[in-house]
Design a protein around this motif. Structure first.
Motif, PDB file in Angstrom:
ATOM      1  N   PHE A 195       0.808  -1.209   0.000  1.00 30.53           N
ATOM      2  CA  PHE A 195       0.000   0.000   0.000  1.00 30.53           C
ATOM      3  C   PHE A 195       0.851   1.274   0.000  1.00 30.53           C
ATOM      4  N   GLY A 196       2.069   1.164  -0.544  1.00 30.22           N
ATOM      5  CA  GLY A 196       2.881   2.372  -0.711  1.00 30.22           C
ATOM      6  C   GLY A 196       2.136   3.359  -1.580  1.00 30.22           C
ATOM      7  N   PRO A 197       2.173   4.648  -1.230  1.00 30.39           N
ATOM      8  CA  PRO A 197       1.281   5.613  -1.884  1.00 30.39           C
ATOM      9  C   PRO A 197       1.630   5.926  -3.330  1.00 30.39           C
ATOM     10  N   GLY A 198       0.590   5.821  -4.158  1.00 29.45           N
ATOM     11  CA  GLY A 198       0.591   6.439  -5.471  1.00 29.45           C
ATOM     12  C   GLY A 198      -0.356   7.627  -5.390  1.00 29.45           C
ATOM     13  N   PHE A 199      -1.468   7.421  -4.650  1.00 23.22           N
ATOM     14  CA  PHE A 199      -2.401   8.504  -4.332  1.00 23.22           C
ATOM     15  C   PHE A 199      -2.944   8.212  -2.940  1.00 23.22           C
ATOM     16  N   ARG A 200      -2.660   9.080  -1.993  1.00 21.08           N
ATOM     17  CA  ARG A 200      -2.904   8.797  -0.588  1.00 21.08           C
ATOM     18  C   ARG A 200      -4.389   8.873  -0.210  1.00 21.08           C
ATOM     19  N   ILE A 201      -4.754   8.038   0.755  1.00 16.34           N
ATOM     20  CA  ILE A 201      -6.098   8.083   1.337  1.00 16.34           C
ATOM     21  C   ILE A 201      -6.427   9.493   1.810  1.00 16.34           C
ATOM     22  N   ASP A 202      -5.478  10.180   2.433  1.00 19.61           N
ATOM     23  CA  ASP A 202      -5.717  11.552   2.912  1.00 19.61           C
ATOM     24  C   ASP A 202      -6.237  12.452   1.793  1.00 19.61           C
ATOM     25  N   LEU A 203      -5.632  12.336   0.619  1.00 23.30           N
ATOM     26  CA  LEU A 203      -6.029  13.186  -0.500  1.00 23.30           C
ATOM     27  C   LEU A 203      -7.381  12.753  -1.068  1.00 23.30           C
ATOM     28  N   HIS A 204      -7.628  11.461  -1.103  1.00 25.58           N
ATOM     29  CA  HIS A 204      -8.924  11.022  -1.630  1.00 25.58           C
ATOM     30  C   HIS A 204     -10.043  11.408  -0.658  1.00 25.58           C
ATOM     31  N   HIS A 205      -9.749  11.379   0.631  1.00 26.87           N
ATOM     32  CA  HIS A 205     -10.714  11.854   1.630  1.00 26.87           C
ATOM     33  C   HIS A 205     -11.048  13.326   1.382  1.00 26.87           C
ATOM     34  N   LYS A 206     -10.025  14.121   1.126  1.00 28.17           N
ATOM     35  CA  LYS A 206     -10.242  15.536   0.806  1.00 28.17           C
ATOM     36  C   LYS A 206     -11.097  15.698  -0.444  1.00 28.17           C
ATOM     37  N   ASP A 207     -10.800  14.914  -1.460  1.00 24.75           N
ATOM     38  CA  ASP A 207     -11.539  15.018  -2.725  1.00 24.75           C
ATOM     39  C   ASP A 207     -13.003  14.618  -2.570  1.00 24.75           C
ATOM     40  N   LEU A 208     -13.265  13.603  -1.768  1.00 19.01           N
ATOM     41  CA  LEU A 208     -14.654  13.202  -1.565  1.00 19.01           C
ATOM     42  C   LEU A 208     -15.413  14.236  -0.740  1.00 19.01           C
ATOM     43  N   GLY A 209     -14.699  14.980   0.092  1.00 18.45           N
ATOM     44  CA  GLY A 209     -15.323  16.115   0.758  1.00 18.45           C
ATOM     45  C   GLY A 209     -15.753  17.177  -0.238  1.00 18.45           C
ATOM     46  N   ILE A 210     -14.930  17.403  -1.264  1.00 20.30           N
ATOM     47  CA  ILE A 210     -15.282  18.336  -2.335  1.00 20.30           C
ATOM     48  C   ILE A 210     -16.534  17.847  -3.063  1.00 20.30           C
ATOM     49  N   VAL A 211     -16.570  16.546  -3.368  1.00 18.40           N
ATOM     50  CA  VAL A 211     -17.711  15.980  -4.086  1.00 18.40           C
ATOM     51  C   VAL A 211     -18.995  16.140  -3.285  1.00 18.40           C
ATOM     52  N   THR A 212     -18.961  15.737  -2.017  1.00 17.30           N
ATOM     53  CA  THR A 212     -20.181  15.753  -1.220  1.00 17.30           C
ATOM     54  C   THR A 212     -20.671  17.174  -0.975  1.00 17.30           C
ATOM     55  N   ALA A 213     -19.746  18.122  -0.789  1.00 18.10           N
ATOM     56  CA  ALA A 213     -20.159  19.509  -0.597  1.00 18.10           C
ATOM     57  C   ALA A 213     -20.785  20.069  -1.865  1.00 18.10           C
ATOM     58  N   ALA A 214     -20.173  19.800  -3.023  1.00 19.74           N
ATOM     59  CA  ALA A 214     -20.702  20.303  -4.286  1.00 19.74           C
ATOM     60  C   ALA A 214     -22.043  19.644  -4.618  1.00 19.74           C
ATOM     61  N   ALA A 215     -22.175  18.369  -4.281  1.00 27.31           N
ATOM     62  CA  ALA A 215     -23.442  17.676  -4.534  1.00 27.31           C
ATOM     63  C   ALA A 215     -24.552  18.251  -3.661  1.00 27.31           C
ATOM     64  N   ARG A 216     -24.244  18.536  -2.419  1.00 30.81           N
ATOM     65  CA  ARG A 216     -25.256  19.124  -1.532  1.00 30.81           C
ATOM     66  C   ARG A 216     -25.680  20.492  -2.044  1.00 30.81           C
ATOM     67  N   GLU A 217     -24.721  21.281  -2.511  1.00 33.56           N
ATOM     68  CA  GLU A 217     -25.039  22.606  -3.044  1.00 33.56           C
ATOM     69  C   GLU A 217     -25.980  22.498  -4.240  1.00 33.56           C
ATOM     70  N   ALA A 218     -25.774  21.467  -5.071  1.00 38.39           N
ATOM     71  CA  ALA A 218     -26.607  21.268  -6.251  1.00 38.39           C
ATOM     72  C   ALA A 218     -27.857  20.444  -5.971  1.00 38.39           C
ATOM     73  N   GLU A 219     -28.037  20.035  -4.702  1.00 37.56           N
ATOM     74  CA  GLU A 219     -29.177  19.201  -4.285  1.00 37.56           C
ATOM     75  C   GLU A 219     -29.229  17.889  -5.060  1.00 37.56           C
ATOM     76  N   VAL A 220     -28.047  17.279  -5.199  1.00 40.55           N
ATOM     77  CA  VAL A 220     -27.925  15.977  -5.860  1.00 40.55           C
ATOM     78  C   VAL A 220     -27.567  14.940  -4.803  1.00 40.55           C
ATOM     79  N   PRO A 221     -28.405  13.935  -4.578  1.00 44.85           N
ATOM     80  CA  PRO A 221     -28.076  12.905  -3.586  1.00 44.85           C
ATOM     81  C   PRO A 221     -26.971  11.982  -4.096  1.00 44.85           C
TER      82      PRO A 221
END
Length: 298
Positions: free
Chosen positions: A228-254
């Motif tokens: 599990f040596g990093p190519g793309f870290r869990i920390d960064l994907h966690h951040k990105d999914l925060g972006i997704v969920t916030a943008a989805a809520r703003e657009a009222e998309v479940p």
């Protein structure tokens, strides 16, 4: 030859800057950890001692930074890009940040006589090293065309997806799809392990059918060997999914499925695996099944 100031020489930015230098561009790179400028210097680039030093004479300024606050600070800070870049300079932001932050920064760039395109990338460390990144670009058409020679040096798929912020919106969707694929791949492997299947053979045949994907090709082996040596870290994907969920809520998309995947990634991070590759989502799936999250299957 273009003069490029490249800010952010981490796991992605360093190989990208190296490709640009090897392509004949004059690249001045800046990173808060100066030792990370080494590969760029070896490739013929220059180590800048500040953001101002990197961008003052640049035609193009490229950023590859972790998050929205980092990009905002580097662009708008007292010693930042907006304060020192020459009028007319083109700023290419390869970072993955919030779409609304991008549109705000674009407006501020225009006020300073600068051009800005958002150009987040997909492909991870392997794609950066191979110059095979997929790049989703937002911005004015003429600015995107001006950026294209730089983009095509580091990526193999470059697509203009809309106005400022559109690149970040498409990248958010990309990260949602990737996380979902990783989660389902992990569940499938845990399921197969529980039944004693020949895992390499199973992965081979799954890859040849409709279940085949870039995620399966790149991540199954890491899960099977627990590498599990990093190519793309869990920390960064966690951040990105925060972006997704916030943008989805703003657009009222479940995001019924995406919300569950985001929580699984958050749980992986909370368990102390944030610095590992996002394929380490397997560890959380294995724990849920009461199986070993570390030891490879014999």
């Amino acid at each position: 030859m273009t003069t490029i100031g490249f800010i952010g020489l981490g796991i992605m930015g360093s190989p990208m800057a190296v490709h640009l230098a090897r392509a004949g561009h004059a690249v001045a790179g800046y990173n808060r950890s100066p030792e990370k400028t080494g590969p760029l210097v070896e490739a013929g680039g220059r180590a800048a001692d500040s953001i101002a030093d990197a961008v003052r004479e640049a035609d193009v300024v490229a950023l590859m930074l972790p998050d929205s606050p980092d990009v905002t600070r580097v662009l708008t800070g007292e010693d930042g890009v907006f304060a020192h870049a020459a009028p007319g300079s083109l700023v290419i932001d390869f970072s993955t940040i919030r779409p609304d932050v991008t549109t705000e920064l674009h407006a501020r760039a225009v006020d300073r006589g600068l051009r800005l395109v958002d150009a987040p990338v997909s492909g991870g460390q392997a794609g950066a090293e191979a110059a095979s990144l997929s790049i989703m670009v937002g911005g004015a058409a003429e600015d995107v065309e001006a950026a294209r020679p730089v983009l095509e040096t580091v990526g193999s798929t470059v697509v203009h997806v809309g106005p400022s912020g559109a690149g970040q919106t498409v990248k958010a969707a990309n990260q949602l799809i990737v996380a979902g694929n990783i989660a389902l791949l992990a569940e499938a492997l845990v399921f197969l392990e529980a039944h004693g299947a020949d895992l390499p053979a199973a992965v081979e045949v799954l890859g040849g059918g409709l279940a085949g994907s870039a995620v399966l090709t790149q991540k199954a082996a890491k899960m099977l060997t627990r590498d599990f040596g990093p190519g793309f870290r869990i920390d960064l994907h966690h951040k990105d999914l925060g972006i997704v969920t916030a943008a989805a809520r703003e657009a009222e998309v479940p995001l019924a499925v995406g919300g569950i995947v985001a929580q699984l990634v958050a749980a992986t991070r909370a368990a102390g695996d944030g610095s590992l590759d996002h394929s380490a989502l397997y560890r959380t799936i294995a724990r849920l099944a009461g199986r070993s999250p570390w030891d490879p299957t014999p």
